[in-house]
Design a protein around this motif. Structure first.
Motif, mmCIF file in Angstrom:
data_model
loop_
_atom_site.group_PDB
_atom_site.id
_atom_site.type_symbol
_atom_site.label_atom_id
_atom_site.label_comp_id
_atom_site.label_asym_id
_atom_site.label_seq_id
_atom_site.Cartn_x
_atom_site.Cartn_y
_atom_site.Cartn_z
ATOM 1 N N VAL A 109 37.067 56.189 47.578
ATOM 2 C CA VAL A 109 38.462 55.610 47.656
ATOM 3 C C VAL A 109 38.421 54.426 48.877
ATOM 4 C CG1 VAL A 109 40.743 55.885 48.860
ATOM 5 C CG2 VAL A 109 39.989 57.584 47.013
ATOM 6 N N ALA A 110 37.519 54.681 49.744
ATOM 7 C CA ALA A 110 37.279 53.554 50.698
ATOM 8 C C ALA A 110 36.421 52.500 50.128
ATOM 9 C CB ALA A 110 36.386 54.269 51.936
ATOM 10 N N ALA A 111 35.713 52.637 49.265
ATOM 11 C CA ALA A 111 34.837 51.560 48.665
ATOM 12 C C ALA A 111 35.825 50.647 47.718
ATOM 13 C CB ALA A 111 33.843 52.134 47.647
ATOM 14 N N THR A 112 36.911 51.013 47.253
ATOM 15 C CA THR A 112 38.007 50.132 46.578
ATOM 16 C C THR A 112 38.634 49.379 47.443
ATOM 17 O OG1 THR A 112 39.789 51.645 46.824
ATOM 18 C CG2 THR A 112 38.201 52.365 44.963
ATOM 19 N N GLY A 113 38.580 49.476 48.714
ATOM 20 C CA GLY A 113 39.484 48.592 49.644
ATOM 21 C C GLY A 113 39.058 47.177 49.552
ATOM 22 N N ALA A 167 37.810 40.858 46.994
ATOM 23 C CA ALA A 167 36.635 40.351 46.375
ATOM 24 C C ALA A 167 36.998 39.562 44.880
ATOM 25 C CB ALA A 167 35.608 41.463 46.209
ATOM 26 N N LEU A 168 37.928 40.353 44.422
ATOM 27 C CA LEU A 168 38.028 39.642 43.022
ATOM 28 C C LEU A 168 39.100 38.540 42.977
ATOM 29 C CD1 LEU A 168 38.774 43.191 41.228
ATOM 30 C CD2 LEU A 168 37.189 41.604 40.732
ATOM 31 N N PHE A 169 39.916 38.428 44.054
ATOM 32 C CA PHE A 169 41.010 37.208 44.411
ATOM 33 C C PHE A 169 40.195 35.966 44.567
ATOM 34 C CE2 PHE A 169 43.297 34.989 47.319
ATOM 35 C CZ PHE A 169 44.412 34.473 46.671
ATOM 36 N N ARG A 170 39.062 36.232 45.626
ATOM 37 C CA ARG A 170 38.316 35.123 46.123
ATOM 38 C C ARG A 170 37.270 34.338 44.841
ATOM 39 N NH1 ARG A 170 41.579 33.468 49.616
ATOM 40 N NH2 ARG A 170 41.193 34.211 51.675
ATOM 41 N N LEU A 171 37.110 35.551 43.992
ATOM 42 C CA LEU A 171 36.330 34.754 42.789
ATOM 43 C C LEU A 171 37.141 34.061 41.754
ATOM 44 C CD1 LEU A 171 34.308 37.984 41.583
ATOM 45 C CD2 LEU A 171 33.341 35.627 42.760
ATOM 46 N N LEU A 181 33.788 31.697 47.304
ATOM 47 C CA LEU A 181 32.477 32.721 46.829
ATOM 48 C C LEU A 181 31.587 33.286 47.922
ATOM 49 C CD1 LEU A 181 30.445 33.813 44.574
ATOM 50 C CD2 LEU A 181 29.221 31.467 44.834
ATOM 51 N N ALA A 182 31.521 32.750 49.202
ATOM 52 C CA ALA A 182 30.899 33.392 50.371
ATOM 53 C C ALA A 182 31.833 34.644 50.858
ATOM 54 C CB ALA A 182 30.686 32.486 51.377
ATOM 55 N N LEU A 183 32.989 34.356 50.768
ATOM 56 C CA LEU A 183 34.162 35.366 51.618
ATOM 57 C C LEU A 183 34.231 36.637 50.320
ATOM 58 C CD1 LEU A 183 37.048 33.215 52.641
ATOM 59 C CD2 LEU A 183 35.409 34.491 54.021
ATOM 60 N N SER A 184 33.948 36.086 49.055
ATOM 61 C CA SER A 184 34.058 37.253 48.099
ATOM 62 C C SER A 184 32.882 37.838 48.001
ATOM 63 C CB SER A 184 34.172 36.450 46.615
ATOM 64 O OG SER A 184 34.120 37.615 45.453
ATOM 65 N N SER A 185 31.415 37.397 48.257
ATOM 66 C CA SER A 185 30.287 38.265 48.258
ATOM 67 C C SER A 185 30.271 39.088 49.556
ATOM 68 C CB SER A 185 28.961 37.084 48.495
ATOM 69 O OG SER A 185 29.177 36.333 49.691
ATOM 70 N N GLY A 186 31.054 38.711 50.740
ATOM 71 C CA GLY A 186 30.930 39.532 51.820
ATOM 72 C C GLY A 186 31.724 40.880 51.409
ATOM 73 N N ALA A 187 32.673 40.675 50.789
ATOM 74 C CA ALA A 187 33.594 41.701 50.279
ATOM 75 C C ALA A 187 32.972 42.682 49.453
ATOM 76 C CB ALA A 187 35.058 41.529 49.738
ATOM 77 N N TRP A 188 32.194 42.092 48.399
ATOM 78 C CA TRP A 188 31.255 42.888 47.788
ATOM 79 C C TRP A 188 30.202 43.706 48.371
ATOM 80 C CZ3 TRP A 188 32.853 44.195 42.974
ATOM 81 C CH2 TRP A 188 33.366 43.587 42.259
ATOM 82 N N LEU A 246 52.091 42.164 46.970
ATOM 83 C CA LEU A 246 50.994 41.635 46.755
ATOM 84 C C LEU A 246 50.009 41.598 47.921
ATOM 85 C CD1 LEU A 246 49.268 39.902 44.614
ATOM 86 C CD2 LEU A 246 50.545 37.909 45.254
ATOM 87 N N GLY A 247 50.549 41.218 48.879
ATOM 88 C CA GLY A 247 49.683 41.056 50.100
ATOM 89 C C GLY A 247 49.045 42.473 50.342
ATOM 90 N N ALA A 248 49.974 43.525 50.551
ATOM 91 C CA ALA A 248 49.275 44.991 50.776
ATOM 92 C C ALA A 248 48.257 45.396 49.759
ATOM 93 C CB ALA A 248 50.695 45.860 50.738
ATOM 94 N N ILE A 249 48.623 44.642 48.760
ATOM 95 C CA ILE A 249 47.268 45.227 47.493
ATOM 96 C C ILE A 249 46.230 44.277 47.884
ATOM 97 C CG2 ILE A 249 46.639 44.858 45.154
ATOM 98 C CD1 ILE A 249 49.534 45.678 44.474
#
Length: 371
Positions: free
Chosen positions: A215-219, A224-228, A251-258, A324-327
């Protein structure tokens, strides 16, 4: 264990003292006061700069007093728990904004290119199959990308250096407050350890730690998907059009989330306990518990501190935008889930080490000659 508890309490006391000195410097006008901006903290927006600063100083001084009393043996377990709760409520709720989340996110994104290069080089060195399927192609793609996007990358680098130079003091203050929150949370947890209710809670967390960690990993995934999506040619939310620099930074921000996604899963995977082969100089060694618990705990504190500010950020917008923001930034469940995941990891590792120590002791006894 007692030595660790004293060290943690000493660290929390020192952190409270540093935070108190900062507040006094703001009161005396020796340093720009971040609470002058109402969005910096919930209390600053509700009651003003002076009230927020006063509460900041008084709470930090209370932390110093509680820490000194605890180190002198004059503060019991209940007192240390109450002191920790007070620090977390004030600095994590009343005096908190979205700054910590932005600071940690940007710092992680800034380090991601280096981490990716190190990982790819180690894959080439250590894995025969992945060398040609992942390592070499990844390095080639990275070099080509740097050559094609060199002007955009130079622009990003210049902007980040200027931004961090201008906000260096604010970043240090943010990290200090987060460290204070983590240390006082540890003080409270250590004070509760050994109590029957805490033991039952720990047993429950360990029993369900796999589900909690997933569950925590889905956070970080929605972000990550939005920045992609910034890499796509279609218009993005809030942007009429984006230049190459913005897309690369996305892309850098997304990679940090991944990275956050995979590191969280590491709390329940073998490579979260033993360093994998591609880790330079560490391959095959046991992962120190603190190496996972401290950064994981710091991120959990950051997310928990940011939960209410992120939810309040949507005030004045439509219900759809607020949802949307909460998601997109699910700090409201991500932070607590990550805290529980780290708790389960630490408890599991301690139990494993105790079991291994007992097995080693039994083996030694078995080798003794019979009398």
């Amino acid at each position: 264990m007692e030595r660790l508890a004293r060290a943690t309490l000493l660290g929390a006391t020192i952190a409270s003292g540093a935070v108190a000195l900062l507040g006094l410097a703001w009161m005396l006008g020796l340093w720009p006061n971040p609470y002058a901006e109402p969005v910096t903290a919930l209390l600053a927006g509700l009651a003003g700069t002076e009230v927020a600063t006063t509460v900041h100083v008084v709470t930090a001084l209370a932390g110093v007093a509680a820490g000194i009393a605890g180190l002198a043996g004059a503060l019991g377990a209940r007192g240390r728990v109450c002191a920790g709760v007070l620090q977390l409520l004030v600095f994590g709720v009343l005096l908190q904004g979205i700054g910590p989340l932005s600071t940690i996110g940007y710092l992680v994104a800034l380090l991601m290119p280096v981490a990716v290069v190190v990982m790819l080089v180690q894959v080439v060195r250590r894995y025969r199959v992945a060398r040609w399927t992942v390592g070499v192609p990844g390095l080639v793609a990275l070099v080509v990308g740097i050559i094609l996007g060199r002007d955009a990358i130079a622009g990003i680098t210049t902007g980040l250096v200027a931004g961090f130079a201008g906000q260096g003091a604010t970043i240090l203050v943010t990290l200090l407050v987060l460290t204070l929150g983590l240390l006082w949370a540890m003080v409270g947890a250590q004070a509760l350890s050994g109590m029957s209710a805490m033991d039952r809670a720990t047993a429950w967390v360990v029993r369900h730690r796999r589900a909690i960690t997933i569950v925590a990993a889905t956070g970080p995934l929605p972000y990550a998907l939005f920045r992609l999506t910034w890499l796509t040619p279609w218009p993005q939310l809030g942007f009429a059009e984006m230049d190459m620099s913005t897309r690369i930074w996305g892309l850098a921000l997304s990679s940090g989330a991944w990275l956050g996604f995979f590191l969280t899963l590491g709390l329940i995977r073998p490579w979260g306990e033993v360093f994998p082969r591609w880790m330079p100089g560490l391959a095959g060694r046991r992962v120190p518990i603190t190496a996972a618990a401290v950064p994981g705990g710091l991120i959990a504190v950051t997310l928990i501190f940011s939960a209410i500010p992120m939810l309040l950020l949507g005030r004045g917008h439509s219900i759809g935008d607020q949802i949307l923001g909460a998601i997109a930034f699910p700090c409201w469940y991500w932070g607590p889930a990550l805290a529980l995941a780290v708790w389960g990891y630490v408890a599991h590792r301690l139990q494993s080490e105790r079991a291994a120590a007992l097995d080693a002791a039994d083996t030694s006894l078995d080798r003794l000659p019979a009398v």
